[in-house]
Motif scaffolding. Structure first.
Motif, mmCIF file in Angstrom:
data_model
loop_
_atom_site.group_PDB
_atom_site.id
_atom_site.type_symbol
_atom_site.label_atom_id
_atom_site.label_comp_id
_atom_site.label_asym_id
_atom_site.label_seq_id
_atom_site.Cartn_x
_atom_site.Cartn_y
_atom_site.Cartn_z
ATOM 1 N N TRP A 183 34.683 35.074 43.460
ATOM 2 C CA TRP A 183 35.033 33.392 43.126
ATOM 3 C C TRP A 183 36.574 33.784 42.747
ATOM 4 C CZ3 TRP A 183 32.316 37.067 40.341
ATOM 5 C CH2 TRP A 183 33.056 37.509 39.496
ATOM 6 N N LEU A 184 36.558 34.558 43.220
ATOM 7 C CA LEU A 184 38.599 34.795 42.666
ATOM 8 C C LEU A 184 39.553 34.694 43.929
ATOM 9 C CD1 LEU A 184 38.858 38.461 41.170
ATOM 10 C CD2 LEU A 184 39.117 35.635 40.454
ATOM 11 N N ASP A 185 38.910 34.529 45.340
ATOM 12 C CA ASP A 185 39.287 33.553 46.311
ATOM 13 C C ASP A 185 38.669 32.039 46.750
ATOM 14 O OD1 ASP A 185 39.661 32.604 49.339
ATOM 15 O OD2 ASP A 185 38.392 34.575 49.865
ATOM 16 N N PRO A 186 39.293 31.320 46.753
ATOM 17 C CA PRO A 186 38.883 30.051 46.389
ATOM 18 C C PRO A 186 38.927 29.121 47.574
ATOM 19 C CG PRO A 186 41.532 30.173 46.222
ATOM 20 C CD PRO A 186 40.920 31.562 46.421
ATOM 21 N N VAL A 187 39.224 29.885 49.061
ATOM 22 C CA VAL A 187 38.255 29.976 50.368
ATOM 23 C C VAL A 187 36.378 30.175 49.638
ATOM 24 C CG1 VAL A 187 37.925 30.282 52.748
ATOM 25 C CG2 VAL A 187 40.185 29.604 51.327
ATOM 26 N N LYS A 188 36.460 31.452 49.621
ATOM 27 C CA LYS A 188 34.566 31.823 49.066
ATOM 28 C C LYS A 188 33.977 31.334 48.267
ATOM 29 C CE LYS A 188 35.070 36.563 50.951
ATOM 30 N NZ LYS A 188 34.076 36.197 52.028
ATOM 31 N N TYR A 189 34.826 31.010 47.723
ATOM 32 C CA TYR A 189 34.490 29.749 46.243
ATOM 33 C C TYR A 189 33.818 28.379 46.563
ATOM 34 C CZ TYR A 189 33.841 28.614 41.093
ATOM 35 O OH TYR A 189 33.230 28.397 40.130
ATOM 36 N N ALA A 190 34.784 28.390 47.781
ATOM 37 C CA ALA A 190 35.074 27.114 48.083
ATOM 38 C C ALA A 190 33.415 26.621 48.734
ATOM 39 C CB ALA A 190 35.332 26.162 49.128
ATOM 40 N N GLU A 191 33.078 28.062 49.754
ATOM 41 C CA GLU A 191 31.515 27.405 50.510
ATOM 42 C C GLU A 191 30.918 28.060 49.780
ATOM 43 O OE1 GLU A 191 32.653 31.976 52.554
ATOM 44 O OE2 GLU A 191 33.519 31.057 54.192
ATOM 45 N N VAL A 192 30.806 29.031 48.336
ATOM 46 C CA VAL A 192 29.969 28.662 47.245
ATOM 47 C C VAL A 192 29.650 27.103 47.068
ATOM 48 C CG1 VAL A 192 28.973 29.922 45.428
ATOM 49 C CG2 VAL A 192 30.035 31.565 46.910
ATOM 50 N N ALA A 193 30.599 26.969 46.871
ATOM 51 C CA ALA A 193 29.648 25.552 46.287
ATOM 52 C C ALA A 193 29.606 24.452 46.949
ATOM 53 C CB ALA A 193 31.784 25.444 45.975
ATOM 54 N N LYS A 194 29.784 24.748 48.444
ATOM 55 C CA LYS A 194 29.191 23.828 49.261
ATOM 56 C C LYS A 194 27.920 23.950 49.408
ATOM 57 C CE LYS A 194 33.217 23.031 52.990
ATOM 58 N NZ LYS A 194 33.632 23.741 53.823
ATOM 59 N N ALA A 247 38.893 44.009 40.708
ATOM 60 C CA ALA A 247 38.466 42.404 40.509
ATOM 61 C C ALA A 247 38.759 41.967 42.038
ATOM 62 C CB ALA A 247 38.076 41.647 39.525
ATOM 63 N N PHE A 248 40.200 42.445 42.212
ATOM 64 C CA PHE A 248 40.904 40.993 43.292
ATOM 65 C C PHE A 248 41.232 41.499 44.788
ATOM 66 C CE2 PHE A 248 42.116 41.606 38.446
ATOM 67 C CZ PHE A 248 42.244 39.387 38.350
ATOM 68 N N GLY A 249 39.981 42.167 45.267
ATOM 69 C CA GLY A 249 39.828 42.846 46.462
ATOM 70 C C GLY A 249 40.091 41.781 47.339
ATOM 71 N N TYR A 250 39.418 40.486 46.919
ATOM 72 C CA TYR A 250 38.831 39.280 48.321
ATOM 73 C C TYR A 250 41.084 38.382 48.180
ATOM 74 C CZ TYR A 250 33.860 40.492 48.435
ATOM 75 O OH TYR A 250 32.472 40.982 48.468
ATOM 76 N N LEU A 251 40.361 38.192 47.342
ATOM 77 C CA LEU A 251 42.316 37.572 46.730
ATOM 78 C C LEU A 251 43.135 38.318 47.518
ATOM 79 C CD1 LEU A 251 43.502 36.169 43.549
ATOM 80 C CD2 LEU A 251 45.176 37.394 44.649
ATOM 81 N N ALA A 252 43.245 39.769 47.481
ATOM 82 C CA ALA A 252 43.964 40.096 47.885
ATOM 83 C C ALA A 252 44.364 40.626 49.534
ATOM 84 C CB ALA A 252 44.155 41.596 47.658
#
Length: 349
Positions: A183-194, A247-252
């Motif tokens: 969820w800390l990566d907005p792109v992945k979080y958007a995939e989950v939202a879909k 916790a910020f691996g995806y964001l990084a």
């Protein structure tokens, strides 16, 4: 994950029985309290799942979160009543690998519409050092098939996904498990939202049009957030940030940064002397300026390290819960605060 945090399956099984017994003695479940009428009763495991359920479900859902504000999600122990309320839900949204007690209770709940957010995107392994330049955005194309598969099969996709996510404990890849902090990566979080939107359409077809409309609006908002991060972190003076919670691996990875976790899996764990010395060296070499801590855990380690190294301290919120101490009222606002904190620490204009 720290072994002391795990709750034995047998204990959960016993609690399930107690929970169902307690539930039968009551006229309504927690999720149904408050006159929810015909709304879809949704149970969310913790805040990032609650936010999705509320934003996408809108007026058609009554959302109950198993994790109260201010509670560290990884430490959550469910009450018998909470376990019983899961079984009474119409729809359950959780993220496997974050909360073992929740994973076990959901597995035994028998709820038909159960969605594991980890099956709606691609999980990756992240250690305490995560660099974005090495990985790029590989795997996004391959993800489309997986998302379609998860959407088509719903809960069935969970079994197919288990081989991939086995050992998804809160370990950030340090022993080979996948990092759950999608969820800390907005792109992945958007995939989950879909994926959540499509699953709600199937669970409650009468309101499918509204779920789709709400999903599209949220995905657009997350797209704007992603653009803000891309623009705001484009030309930093340093690409390295230090944090007590890895916790910020995806964001990084998404924005070409490098995360250096002090102690890794446990945000309140004491780092080893060797790791402290290593952080000293890294901070000097990479010109890092700030040691970040989070809102739901002690800042003791960060302040000690900052004092020893002459660095500043700051808050980088892993968004596992919203409290009065949060730098924003919801996911979007806190992520915007995180961006501002990163820009300041990294010298990005």
């Amino acid at each position: 994950m720290n072994v002391r945090r795990l709750i034995p399956t047998t204990a959960v099984a016993g609690a399930v029985v107690l929970g169902l017994t307690a539930l039968s003695a009551c006229s309504t479940s927690d999720a149904a309290d408050g006159g929810n009428g015909d709304k879809l009763k949704v149970t969310a495991s913790f805040y990032p799942m609650q936010f999705l359920a509320e934003r996408i479900g809108g007026e058609h859902v009554a959302v109950t979160s198993l994790t109260k504000p201010g509670v560290e999600p990884h430490d959550l122990e469910l009450t018998p009543r909470q376990i019983g309320s899961i079984s009474e839900s119409d729809y359950v949204l959780y993220l496997k690998g974050i909360q073992p007690a929740v994973d076990d209770a959901i597995k035994q709940s028998g709820v038909k519409n159960t969605v594991d957010a980890a099956t709606l995107t691609t999980l990756e392994n992240h250690g305490s050092e995560v660099s974005g330049h090495d990985h790029g955005h590989e795997g996004e194309e391959a993800h489309e098939d997986e998302e379609a598969h998860a959407d088509e099969h719903g809960h069935e996709g969970e079994e197919a996904h288990e081989e991939h996510s086995e050992g998804d404990g809160h370990n950030h890849g340090e022993d080979g498990g996948a990092d759950p902090h999608i969820w800390l990566d907005p792109v992945k979080y958007a995939e989950v939202a879909k994926g959540v939107g499509k699953s709600l359409e199937k669970a409650d077809p009468d309101h499918a049009a509204d779920y789709k409309k709400n999903t599209d609006a949220l995905v657009a908002e997350l797209g704007e957030l992603n653009t803000a991060y891309e623009t705001g972190l484009k030309n930093p003076a340093t690409k390295t940030f230090i944090t007590t919670h890895s916790a910020f691996g995806y964001l990084a990875e998404r924005y070409g940064l490098t995360q250096q976790g002090i102690a890794g899996i446990d945000p309140e764990a004491e780092p080893s002397p060797a790791r402290i010395q290593e952080i000293h060296t890294i901070a000097e070499k990479e010109k890092a300026t700030t040691v970040f801590f989070e809102t739901l855990a002690s800042d003791k380690t960060a302040k000690t390290l900052a004092k020893d190294t002459g660095l500043k301290t700051g808050v980088l919120d892993p968004l596992e819960g919203i409290t009065e101490k949060s730098q924003g009222a919801d996911y979007i606002e806190v992520m915007e605060s995180n961006l501002a904190a990163l820009q300041k620490a990294l010298g990005a204009k």
